[in-house]
Design an enzyme around this catalytic site. Structure first.
Site, PDB file in Angstrom:
ATOM      1  N   ASP A 215      38.237   3.357 -28.057  1.00 22.85           N
ATOM      2  CA  ASP A 215      37.672   4.705 -28.064  1.00 22.85           C
ATOM      3  C   ASP A 215      38.539   5.710 -28.815  1.00 22.85           C
ATOM      4  O   ASP A 215      38.388   6.916 -28.646  1.00 22.85           O
ATOM      5  CB  ASP A 215      37.487   5.183 -26.627  1.00 22.85           C
ATOM      6  CG  ASP A 215      38.787   5.202 -25.830  1.00 22.85           C
ATOM      7  OD1 ASP A 215      39.819   4.759 -26.378  1.00 22.85           O
ATOM      8  OD2 ASP A 215      38.775   5.654 -24.671  1.00 22.85           O
ATOM      9  N   CYS A 218      43.123   3.714 -27.966  1.00 22.35           N
ATOM     10  CA  CYS A 218      43.482   2.336 -27.615  1.00 22.35           C
ATOM     11  C   CYS A 218      44.997   2.119 -27.568  1.00 22.35           C
ATOM     12  O   CYS A 218      45.503   1.448 -26.656  1.00 22.35           O
ATOM     13  CB  CYS A 218      42.823   1.359 -28.570  1.00 22.35           C
ATOM     14  SG  CYS A 218      43.259   1.587 -30.317  1.00 22.35           S
ATOM     15  N   HIS A 356      43.040  -1.977 -34.175  1.00 19.79           N
ATOM     16  CA  HIS A 356      42.887  -1.799 -32.733  1.00 19.79           C
ATOM     17  C   HIS A 356      44.134  -2.333 -32.033  1.00 19.79           C
ATOM     18  O   HIS A 356      44.834  -3.212 -32.557  1.00 19.79           O
ATOM     19  CB  HIS A 356      41.643  -2.560 -32.252  1.00 19.79           C
ATOM     20  CG  HIS A 356      41.399  -2.445 -30.783  1.00 19.79           C
ATOM     21  ND1 HIS A 356      41.025  -1.272 -30.177  1.00 19.79           N
ATOM     22  CD2 HIS A 356      41.510  -3.371 -29.782  1.00 19.79           C
ATOM     23  CE1 HIS A 356      40.890  -1.473 -28.875  1.00 19.79           C
ATOM     24  NE2 HIS A 356      41.185  -2.737 -28.609  1.00 19.79           N
TER      25      HIS A 356
END
Length: 380
Positions: A215, A218, A356
């Site tokens: 979101d 992370c 990520h």
């Protein structure tokens, strides 16, 4: 400029001039010395306010039926005011002991005033033709009309650096989508290859991945998960002394972001060379300030620069695992602390969203439900 008072009714009276209103005002000014008409001799005692119980007879200045039907709005208003004033003066003389009688008189007077006002308005409507009714509608529309918000109320436009970063992210997403489509035709995707290589790296160490919500927070969430894990382990093994060790405390996401932004602000010269590509070259100082503000207040993605700042803020050694790359050590000077090292993994092809971070934990620390959740999210 706001209206000083009066509201919609006053506004409408200013737009639509009543034919009798001006005449009434003029007549009142010329006849101000003439006393208001007294009730006719035919009016019976039952028609006057009943004040016999109070011992005080109130003067009655109500007009006769003929007078009322010919009164203008100005005359009617003035008479109503004078009647209310007289009743108020009488109430002072009577005193509080007769407050019920005074209340009844006030109620009767208010009802009569309302009826007389309604009758006057009906006469004005009857006298007004269709043209004036149309004017009333137009005046009402004009009264209700409001201008759109000014330009100063519009949302603040993004800076050049923000637009450049957004454009870069969009181009990267387009390129990644094109590559993913090509890889889908050719066989195993880069995401699948990355997951497999990362698992091969972590399994011999007794480690696995705990999925973190993608979101924009992370990296901070991964660090928060690590702090929670270390804090929980410390509580299980530490002695019963109050804060007798250097185990990290769990912070919420926005608190971690603020600490990161403050550290970068306070060590500007150390970080600025690594941020040039993300800043506006025409105004480095202003864009640097905005960059730190975005870290603190938005869901701006955090990378190696922010992770390095966090390691120094928390005085924690942080290991970063990545498929096909050697382990990166952040805050190496804090390695060997009693609380141990934090561990996260960096993914370049996660969820087809790009870069990520996930948390890296011992295999026994993750449940089968979490593994199933990770596989479900990764499949999207």
């Amino acid at each position: 400029m706001g209206r000083k008072g009066g509201g919609k009714k006053v506004f409408l009276r200013g737009v639509v001039a009543k034919p009798d209103a001006d005449d009434g005002i003029e007549q009142q000014s010329t006849e101000s010395a003439v006393p208001l008409p007294q009730p006719s001799t035919s009016e019976t005692a039952s028609e006057r306010p009943d004040t016999s119980s109070t011992g005080l007879q109130l003067p009655d200045i109500r007009s006769t039926t003929e007078d009322v039907s010919s009164e203008t709005r100005g005359q009617l208003t003035q008479r109503h005011k004078k009647e209310a004033k007289m009743l108020k003066e009488a109430a002072k003389k009577i005193g509080k002991k007769k407050k019920d009688e005074i209340a009844k008189l006030e109620e009767d007077m208010d009802e009569r005033h309302a009826a007389e006002t309604a009758a006057l308005e009906q006469r004005e409507r009857d006298a007004a033709g269709p043209q004036e009714e149309t004017t009333d509608i137009l005046a009402t529309d004009l009264y209700s009309f409001s201008l759109p918000p000014s330009e100063t109320q519009k949302q603040k436009q993004p800076s050049k650096a923000q637009k450049r970063r957004q454009h870069h992210a969009e181009k990267e997403a387009e390129r990644e989508a094109e590559l993913e489509a090509e890889r889908a035709e050719q066989g195993e995707s880069e995401q699948a290859v990355e997951d497999r290589e990362l698992k091969q790296m972590l399994t011999p160490l007794g480690l696995t991945v705990r999925p973190i919500q993608p979101d924009g927070h992370c990296m901070y969430r991964a660090v928060q998960d690590q702090l929670s894990l270390r804090s929980s382990n410390a509580q299980q093994h530490q002695s019963a002394t109050a804060n007798g060790d250097d185990s990290p405390q769990t912070d919420d996401i926005m608190a971690l972001r603020k600490k990161t932004a403050d550290y970068i602000r306070n060590h500007r010269d150390d970080f600025l060379p690594f941020l040039v590509q993300d800043l506006d070259e025409e105004d480095l100082e202003a864009s640097f300030v905005q960059y730190c503000q975005d870290i603190q207040e938005t869901a701006a993605w955090g990378g190696q620069t922010e992770l390095n700042a966090l390691a120094n803020v928390l005085h924690q050694h942080i290991k970063v695992y990545a498929a096909g790359l050697p382990v990166v050590d952040m805050g190496q000077q804090y390695q060997g602390s009693k609380s141990g090292s934090l561990a996260v993994c960096y993914l370049r092809h996660a969820f087809a969203l790009g870069e990520h971070y996930n948390s890296v934990v011992p295999v026994e620390a993750i449940s089968s439900d979490e593994e199933g959740e990770f596989e479900e999210v990764a499949a999207k």
